[in-house]
Design an enzyme around this catalytic site. Structure first.
Site, mmCIF file in Angstrom:
data_model
loop_
_atom_site.group_PDB
_atom_site.id
_atom_site.type_symbol
_atom_site.label_atom_id
_atom_site.label_comp_id
_atom_site.label_asym_id
_atom_site.label_seq_id
_atom_site.Cartn_x
_atom_site.Cartn_y
_atom_site.Cartn_z
ATOM 1 N N HIS A 263 32.345 37.849 -21.654
ATOM 2 C CA HIS A 263 33.569 37.354 -21.017
ATOM 3 C C HIS A 263 33.164 36.645 -19.725
ATOM 4 O O HIS A 263 32.588 35.569 -19.779
ATOM 5 C CB HIS A 263 34.502 38.556 -20.816
ATOM 6 C CG HIS A 263 35.895 38.246 -20.394
ATOM 7 N ND1 HIS A 263 36.421 36.984 -20.355
ATOM 8 C CD2 HIS A 263 36.910 39.068 -19.970
ATOM 9 C CE1 HIS A 263 37.680 37.038 -19.944
ATOM 10 N NE2 HIS A 263 37.991 38.299 -19.702
ATOM 11 N N HIS A 302 34.314 30.484 -29.010
ATOM 12 C CA HIS A 302 35.446 31.128 -28.344
ATOM 13 C C HIS A 302 36.315 31.764 -29.405
ATOM 14 O O HIS A 302 36.455 31.209 -30.498
ATOM 15 C CB HIS A 302 36.255 30.086 -27.562
ATOM 16 C CG HIS A 302 37.112 30.690 -26.516
ATOM 17 N ND1 HIS A 302 38.337 31.231 -26.799
ATOM 18 C CD2 HIS A 302 36.905 30.873 -25.193
ATOM 19 C CE1 HIS A 302 38.849 31.713 -25.689
ATOM 20 N NE2 HIS A 302 38.011 31.512 -24.694
ATOM 21 N N ASP A 358 32.422 28.084 -19.748
ATOM 22 C CA ASP A 358 31.242 28.601 -19.050
ATOM 23 C C ASP A 358 29.992 27.774 -19.256
ATOM 24 O O ASP A 358 28.985 28.020 -18.607
ATOM 25 C CB ASP A 358 30.973 30.040 -19.493
ATOM 26 C CG ASP A 358 32.001 30.974 -18.929
ATOM 27 O OD1 ASP A 358 32.374 30.767 -17.768
ATOM 28 O OD2 ASP A 358 32.442 31.883 -19.642
HETATM 29 N N1 CMC Z 1 25.998 31.157 -30.761
HETATM 30 C C1 CMC Z 1 25.665 31.227 -32.077
HETATM 31 N N2 CMC Z 1 26.487 31.628 -33.039
HETATM 32 C C2 CMC Z 1 27.723 31.978 -32.662
HETATM 33 C C3 CMC Z 1 28.146 31.937 -31.333
HETATM 34 C C4 CMC Z 1 27.234 31.494 -30.361
HETATM 35 N N3 CMC Z 1 27.586 31.406 -29.084
HETATM 36 N N4 CMC Z 1 29.432 32.352 -31.242
HETATM 37 C C5 CMC Z 1 29.792 32.654 -32.490
HETATM 38 N N5 CMC Z 1 28.764 32.434 -33.357
HETATM 39 C C6 CMC Z 1 28.782 32.584 -34.815
HETATM 40 C C7 CMC Z 1 28.713 34.039 -35.215
HETATM 41 O O1 CMC Z 1 27.383 34.491 -35.372
HETATM 42 C C8 CMC Z 1 29.492 34.030 -36.495
HETATM 43 O O2 CMC Z 1 28.657 33.514 -37.517
HETATM 44 P P1 CMC Z 1 28.728 34.114 -39.003
HETATM 45 O O3 CMC Z 1 30.113 33.764 -39.490
HETATM 46 O O4 CMC Z 1 27.634 33.451 -39.732
HETATM 47 O O5 CMC Z 1 28.536 35.611 -38.845
HETATM 48 C C9 CMC Z 1 30.581 33.000 -36.258
HETATM 49 O O6 CMC Z 1 30.031 32.095 -35.274
HETATM 50 C C10 CMC Z 1 31.893 33.603 -35.713
HETATM 51 O O7 CMC Z 1 31.583 34.299 -34.501
HETATM 52 P P2 CMC Z 1 32.263 35.627 -33.979
HETATM 53 O O8 CMC Z 1 31.231 36.497 -33.341
HETATM 54 O O9 CMC Z 1 33.120 36.202 -35.047
HETATM 55 O O10 CMC Z 1 33.172 35.045 -32.867
HETATM 56 P P3 CMC Z 1 34.043 35.906 -31.850
HETATM 57 O O11 CMC Z 1 35.360 35.239 -31.805
HETATM 58 O O12 CMC Z 1 33.999 37.364 -32.162
HETATM 59 O O13 CMC Z 1 33.254 35.731 -30.489
HETATM 60 C C11 CMC Z 1 32.552 34.863 -28.417
HETATM 61 C C12 CMC Z 1 33.650 34.853 -29.486
HETATM 62 C C13 CMC Z 1 33.026 34.014 -27.227
HETATM 63 C C14 CMC Z 1 32.309 36.309 -27.922
HETATM 64 C C15 CMC Z 1 31.262 34.285 -29.047
HETATM 65 O O14 CMC Z 1 31.490 32.951 -29.465
HETATM 66 C C16 CMC Z 1 30.078 34.332 -28.080
HETATM 67 O O15 CMC Z 1 29.401 35.375 -27.993
HETATM 68 N N6 CMC Z 1 29.817 33.216 -27.309
HETATM 69 C C17 CMC Z 1 28.779 33.228 -26.324
HETATM 70 C C18 CMC Z 1 29.290 33.900 -25.068
HETATM 71 C C19 CMC Z 1 30.287 33.027 -24.323
HETATM 72 O O16 CMC Z 1 30.052 31.840 -24.126
HETATM 73 N N7 CMC Z 1 31.385 33.636 -23.858
HETATM 74 C C20 CMC Z 1 32.371 32.943 -23.029
HETATM 75 C C21 CMC Z 1 33.705 32.825 -23.667
HETATM 76 S S1 CMC Z 1 34.753 31.693 -22.748
HETATM 77 C C22 CMC Z 1 35.044 32.464 -21.260
HETATM 78 C C23 CMC Z 1 36.071 33.522 -21.350
HETATM 79 O O17 CMC Z 1 37.215 33.204 -21.774
HETATM 80 O O18 CMC Z 1 35.765 34.651 -20.955
#
Ligand code: CMC
Length: 422
Positions: A263, A302, A358
């Site tokens: 986050h 996201h 970010d």
């Molecule tokens: N890098 C590589 N692969 C990713 C990433 C990433 N940053 N984010 C998601 N994926 C992949 C994930 O592995 C999954 O692939 P598969 O379907 O093959 O298993 C697919 O995309 C869906 O991902 P998810 O984990 O289900 O997505 P989520 O909605 O649970 O997670 C997130 C959202 C923001 C936690 C995640 O995208 C992430 O960890 N991003 C990096 C951290 C980041 O930049 N966070 C800031 C968010 S914006 C600021 C805020 O609002 O706080």
């Protein structure tokens, strides 16, 4: 076309029709047909936990609006304090309302001396400033007994003003403590962002004069981070506040949720990642590791945006303005290359992974000399107004205490064994 769904209980053949309103269905309607049957949705992917009139977000279209106003217009024409007012009170302030609001926030920037001397000074020298901030926000609860009067409009207003006003003072204090510099008192002649910069960087000069481009850039970043509907920290705020806890401990809980790398800690993770990659030549190898599932591409993806995060577009422009003053952050080229490679790669486009807020904010903060540890703190300062807007909304909705269901998947009943029999 009928805007409803029909559910059949196959055990009895009974049916119920539930209207679809604004793209969702009222879960309590299910209970009428299926008492005792609940939804399993641990990360709230398919659950709206609140009705809210504060922020509208359309992740498919890349739309973000506060109280109906597009984020692009607010970032260009408004100020953080005006946006904070808008979020909390629902309308842009009239001139006299704005004057009173700015006056009130400006004159509540000081901390009680015991907060600073007894609490903030008590932390270990290498304490993470976010840990210091979270604890100090909670400590404020013990200084303001009127914070418990959450139904009294005047007391409510006082806590809102105090929290928004004191966040920069606590944030800068946490930094000064960590580097062993004396605490700088607020300068009420300066605007909100400039005053924060003064408390961060002032040394021996009689008055700190921040570069106006950097003050404005920080104010724009504050606007962009002020609210983002039901994110993890706002949900924490609403859950804790639903127990009718006071706004200080509720805000501390929200700030704690913001601390995590998924986050508010993500911009910190982006800069560390760019440093680890080290050069543009190594971008391809890093992308391979991401695709192999070894690491994540920080600042990408996201939960709700399945398109370019509109805040990322604005931040890219702000970054150019800041780098004109500070010189280019050497990590920028690696970031641009990463973005280019990722957006041309099916792994990212098929999963709808685009840069989020970010991806570039950390580069700006770093160019402005903020230590990496301060990045989540910089996020918490403006998000406080969003958290408080949700706090007020929740209280006005007379929301019930948040208490989700649980799917028990542990062992069934068994008998206690005396210790010598195990
Ligand atoms: N890098 C590589 N692969 C990713 C990433 C990433 N940053 N984010 C998601 N994926 C992949 C994930 O592995 C999954 O692939 P598969 O379907 O093959 O298993 C697919 O995309 C869906 O991902 P998810 O984990 O289900 O997505 P989520 O909605 O649970 O997670 C997130 C959202 C923001 C936690 C995640 O995208 C992430 O960890 N991003 C990096 C951290 C980041 O930049 N966070 C800031 C968010 S914006 C600021 C805020 O609002 O706080």
């Amino acid at each position: 076309m009928t805007e409803s769904i029909t559910i059949t209980d196959n055990r009895s053949g009974e049916q119920i029709e539930i209207p679809i309103v604004n793209g969702g269905v009222d879960a309590s309607e299910w209970g009428k047909l299926l008492p005792g049957v609940w939804f399993y949705d641990p990360s709230f992917d398919h659950t709206a936990a609140a009705a809210s009139a504060i922020t509208e977000l359309d992740g498919e279209k890349g739309i973000l609006r506060y109280r109906g106003y597009p984020i692009e217009q607010l970032a260009e024409q408004s100020t953080y304090l005006e946006v904070a007012y808008l979020l909390i009170f629902g309308e842009l302030p009239a001139p006299n309302q704005f004057e009173a609001w700015v006056h009130d926030v400006t004159y509540h920037t000081f901390l009680h001396e015991n907060v600073r001397k007894k609490f903030m000074d008590g932390f270990h020298h290498d304490a993470h400033p976010m840990g210091v901030l979270v604890s100090t926000i909670a400590a404020l609860s013990t200084f303001y007994n009127d914070a418990k009067n959450i139904d009294d409009p005047a007391d409510r207003y006082k806590q809102i003003v105090r929290l928004i006003a004191k966040m920069p003072t606590m944030a800068a204090g946490a930094h000064r403590h960590s580097v062993g510099m004396p605490f700088v008192y607020p300068d009420n002649n300066l605007d909100f962002a400039s005053n924060f910069l003064s408390m961060m960087w002032k040394v021996a000069e009689p008055q700190y004069e921040p570069n106006p481009v950097l003050s404005r850039a920080l104010d724009v970043l504050f606007i962009l981070h002020a609210d983002h509907e039901q994110n993890c920290s706002t949900t924490a705020m609403r859950v804790v506040a639903s127990s009718l806890a006071d706004p200080y401990v509720s805000t501390a809980a929200a700030a704690a949720a913001l601390y995590g790398p998924r986050h508010g800690g993500a911009n910190e993770a982006v800069v560390r990642m760019l440093g680890e990659i080290g050069s543009m030549d190594d971008v391809g190898d890093y992308i391979k590791r991401v695709k192999a599932g070894e690491v994540r591409l920080q600042g990408f993806g996201h939960r709700v945006y399945r398109n370019y995060d509109p805040r990322a577009t604005i931040i890219k422009q702000t970054a150019d303005e800041v780098f004109e003053v500070t010189g280019k952050n050497p990590l920028l080229d690696i970031a641009l290359k990463l973005e280019e490679v990722a957006l041309a790669d099916n792994y990212f486009t098929s999963r709808k992974l685009y840069p989020n807020v970010d991806f570039y904010s950390g580069l700006i903060y770093q160019a402005m000399d903020f230590p990496i540890d301060m990045f989540p703190v910089l996020f918490a300062i403006p998000r406080t107004s969003g958290w408080l807007a949700h706090w007020v909304e929740l209280l006005d909705q007379n929301a019930r205490i948040a208490r989700p269901r649980q799917l028990y998947d542990g062992v069934p009943q068994r008998d206690y064994q005396a210790i010598d029999k195990r």
